[in-house]
Design an enzyme around this catalytic site. Structure first.
Site, PDB file in Angstrom:
ATOM      1  N   ASN A   1      58.902  36.598  46.274  1.00 46.15           N
ATOM      2  CA  ASN A   1      59.278  35.841  47.503  1.00 46.15           C
ATOM      3  C   ASN A   1      60.316  36.522  48.204  1.00 46.15           C
ATOM      4  O   ASN A   1      61.250  37.197  47.517  1.00 46.15           O
ATOM      5  CB  ASN A   1      59.532  34.423  47.215  1.00 46.15           C
TER       6      ASN A   1
ATOM      7  N   ASP B   1      61.937  34.836  50.698  1.00 48.22           N
ATOM      8  CA  ASP B   1      62.792  33.974  51.179  1.00 48.22           C
ATOM      9  C   ASP B   1      63.943  33.878  50.036  1.00 48.22           C
ATOM     10  O   ASP B   1      63.995  34.625  48.853  1.00 48.22           O
ATOM     11  CB  ASP B   1      62.276  32.561  51.165  1.00 48.22           C
TER      12      ASP B   1
ATOM     13  N   HIS C   1      59.892  42.512  46.288  1.00 48.15           N
ATOM     14  CA  HIS C   1      59.223  42.760  47.337  1.00 48.15           C
ATOM     15  C   HIS C   1      60.032  42.571  48.462  1.00 48.15           C
ATOM     16  O   HIS C   1      59.694  42.755  49.684  1.00 48.15           O
ATOM     17  CB  HIS C   1      57.928  41.578  47.751  1.00 48.15           C
TER      18      HIS C   1
ATOM     19  N   CYS D   1      66.384  51.563  57.885  1.00 45.17           N
ATOM     20  CA  CYS D   1      66.138  52.526  58.875  1.00 45.17           C
ATOM     21  C   CYS D   1      64.964  53.501  58.250  1.00 45.17           C
ATOM     22  O   CYS D   1      65.308  54.126  57.009  1.00 45.17           O
ATOM     23  CB  CYS D   1      67.228  53.438  59.158  1.00 45.17           C
TER      24      CYS D   1
ATOM     25  N   THR E   1      52.315  31.851  41.103  1.00 48.44           N
ATOM     26  CA  THR E   1      51.665  33.027  41.599  1.00 48.44           C
ATOM     27  C   THR E   1      50.189  33.307  41.380  1.00 48.44           C
ATOM     28  O   THR E   1      50.104  32.909  40.212  1.00 48.44           O
ATOM     29  CB  THR E   1      52.471  34.364  40.937  1.00 48.44           C
ATOM     30  N   SER E   2      49.256  33.754  42.330  1.00 52.66           N
ATOM     31  CA  SER E   2      48.171  33.681  41.922  1.00 52.66           C
ATOM     32  C   SER E   2      47.655  34.904  41.030  1.00 52.66           C
ATOM     33  O   SER E   2      46.505  34.797  40.385  1.00 52.66           O
ATOM     34  CB  SER E   2      47.390  33.929  43.231  1.00 52.66           C
TER      35      SER E   2
ATOM     36  N   ALA F   1      55.024  22.583  41.194  1.00 47.94           N
ATOM     37  CA  ALA F   1      56.054  23.030  40.748  1.00 47.94           C
ATOM     38  C   ALA F   1      57.368  22.130  40.813  1.00 47.94           C
ATOM     39  O   ALA F   1      58.007  22.119  39.892  1.00 47.94           O
ATOM     40  CB  ALA F   1      56.447  24.443  41.487  1.00 47.94           C
TER      41      ALA F   1
HETATM   42  N1  APR Z   1      53.161  24.537  42.843  1.00 48.07           N
HETATM   43  C1  APR Z   1      52.766  25.394  41.955  1.00 48.07           C
HETATM   44  N2  APR Z   1      51.912  26.154  42.442  1.00 48.07           N
HETATM   45  C2  APR Z   1      51.430  26.338  43.528  1.00 48.07           C
HETATM   46  C3  APR Z   1      51.917  25.310  44.588  1.00 48.07           C
HETATM   47  C4  APR Z   1      52.910  24.342  44.056  1.00 48.07           C
HETATM   48  N3  APR Z   1      53.112  23.244  44.980  1.00 48.07           N
HETATM   49  N4  APR Z   1      51.309  25.342  45.575  1.00 48.07           N
HETATM   50  C5  APR Z   1      50.167  26.460  45.424  1.00 48.07           C
HETATM   51  N5  APR Z   1      50.358  27.076  44.159  1.00 48.07           N
HETATM   52  C6  APR Z   1      50.007  28.284  43.517  1.00 48.07           C
HETATM   53  C7  APR Z   1      48.473  28.578  43.872  1.00 48.07           C
HETATM   54  O1  APR Z   1      47.576  27.651  43.112  1.00 48.07           O
HETATM   55  C8  APR Z   1      48.381  30.064  43.802  1.00 48.07           C
HETATM   56  O2  APR Z   1      48.028  30.211  42.524  1.00 48.07           O
HETATM   57  O3  APR Z   1      50.623  29.221  43.843  1.00 48.07           O
HETATM   58  C9  APR Z   1      50.006  30.405  43.838  1.00 48.07           C
HETATM   59  C10 APR Z   1      50.246  31.350  45.077  1.00 48.07           C
HETATM   60  O4  APR Z   1      49.450  32.535  45.113  1.00 48.07           O
HETATM   61  P1  APR Z   1      49.510  33.612  46.446  1.00 48.07           P
HETATM   62  O5  APR Z   1      49.337  32.705  47.715  1.00 48.07           O
HETATM   63  O6  APR Z   1      48.558  34.761  46.333  1.00 48.07           O
HETATM   64  O7  APR Z   1      51.089  34.051  46.352  1.00 48.07           O
HETATM   65  P2  APR Z   1      51.702  35.149  45.677  1.00 48.07           P
HETATM   66  O8  APR Z   1      51.041  35.081  44.346  1.00 48.07           O
HETATM   67  O9  APR Z   1      53.237  35.055  45.607  1.00 48.07           O
HETATM   68  O10 APR Z   1      51.437  36.423  46.381  1.00 48.07           O
HETATM   69  C11 APR Z   1      51.838  37.669  45.767  1.00 48.07           C
HETATM   70  O11 APR Z   1      51.311  38.906  47.769  1.00 48.07           O
HETATM   71  O12 APR Z   1      50.968  39.195  50.112  1.00 48.07           O
HETATM   72  C12 APR Z   1      51.544  39.457  48.980  1.00 48.07           C
HETATM   73  O13 APR Z   1      53.759  40.221  49.099  1.00 48.07           O
HETATM   74  C13 APR Z   1      52.913  39.034  49.041  1.00 48.07           C
HETATM   75  O14 APR Z   1      54.593  38.576  47.389  1.00 48.07           O
HETATM   76  C14 APR Z   1      53.333  38.240  47.801  1.00 48.07           C
HETATM   77  C15 APR Z   1      52.195  38.773  47.004  1.00 48.07           C
END
Ligand code: APR
Length: 245
Positions: free
Chosen positions: A97, A99, A114, A122, A182-183, A227
């Site tokens: 993240n 943030d 990331h 720059c 994370t997915s 979460a």
């Molecule tokens: N609590 C727990 N898990 C959750 C919640 C929640 N409230 N809401 C959603 N999720 C889960 C979803 O089920 C999903 O598996 O969080 C995951 C989010 O997945 P992504 O949207 O793919 O995000 P992420 O894995 O952080 O993406 C990785 O991709 O686009 C790039 O740079 C960006 O850092 C990011 C990277």
């Protein structure tokens, strides 16, 4: 205390799901950012060279969204800060993240693989600056005075994530690896669990997510739910009686 006597480290990988209940959208869920915005138009180096204003406006808006008053750390961020404070060994958060909610919750060892909000770089001299100002194609680098070369210090698709050497060291010496929100679709982060299984063979791996991911089989334990509910409960369990069954 000498490091040899410390309990094994805890490595925590976090993704967008940990910040979802703070009001920040995930990327790939229904309604997620990449289902609404074409990432190739805002999150690649090609997009930047094609239309700097479009890319910079997107990240100016993102930064303003992060600074909105309703965006604040949630119970999952707070629980991870508590884990770092109360566990005797090393706790490292490796976050995808951008943030700063982990830091705002009180976590101190946070690696932003990331990049992160509030930093610009720059493209000409590669110097990194703290900045909360909007960027435009007319922005001037304070170091080399180049015009239009400042960009957010965020890793775009096709670019190398940051701090990988340090991250792999943390993974290789951990006794517990947590993957939270994370997915598991974006590498190299998606491959960290396999790296732990291969290089920290005695480590326990736990997935905490809203739902099962494609990496599911690589984890010893799975805890599914929001979460803000499952992370505080799991942290309380680890602090009370460790992570072995
Ligand atoms: N609590 C727990 N898990 C959750 C919640 C929640 N409230 N809401 C959603 N999720 C889960 C979803 O089920 C999903 O598996 O969080 C995951 C989010 O997945 P992504 O949207 O793919 O995000 P992420 O894995 O952080 O993406 C990785 O991709 O686009 C790039 O740079 C960006 O850092 C990011 C990277």
């Amino acid at each position: 205390m000498h490091q040899d006597f410390l309990p094994p480290g805890i490595a925590v990988l976090t993704g967008a799901g940990v910040s979802k209940e703070s009001g920040i959208d995930t990327f790939r869920d229904a309604g997620g950012l990449w289902t609404r915005v074409n990432l190739e138009e805002v999150a690649t180096i090609e997009a930047w060279y094609r239309d700097k204003k479009k890319v910079l406006d997107f990240y100016n808006d993102t930064r303003r969204m992060f600074r909105a008053t309703h965006i604040a750390p949630n119970a999952a961020h707070a629980a991870l800060a508590r884990l770092e404070q109360e566990y005797d060994g090393e706790v490292t958060i490796i976050t995808q993240n951008i943030d700063l909610l982990h830091e705002q919750a009180g976590s101190r060892r946070v690696i932003h693989m990331h990049g992160r909000d509030g930093e610009v770089r720059c493209m000409h001299c590669q110097k990194v600056f703290e900045s909360d100002d909007d960027l435009t194609p007319a922005s001037v680098c304070p170091n080399c005075i180049s015009v239009g070369e400042l960009r957010p210090n965020i890793v775009w698709f096709g670019e190398m994530p940051m701090h990988l050497e340090e991250i792999y060291q943390v993974l290789e010496r951990c006794g517990l690896f947590l993957s939270i929100g994370t997915s598991g679709e974006v590498y190299p982060a998606a491959g960290f669990v396999l790296h732990v299984r291969r290089h920290a063979a005695r480590a326990r791996t736990v997935e905490l997510n809203l739902e099962a991911t494609d990496n599911k089989t690589l984890f010893h334990e799975h805890i599914y739910g929001p979460a803000t509910e499952i992370v505080p409960a799991y942290v309380a369990r680890v602090l009370a009686r460790g992570w072995r069954d």
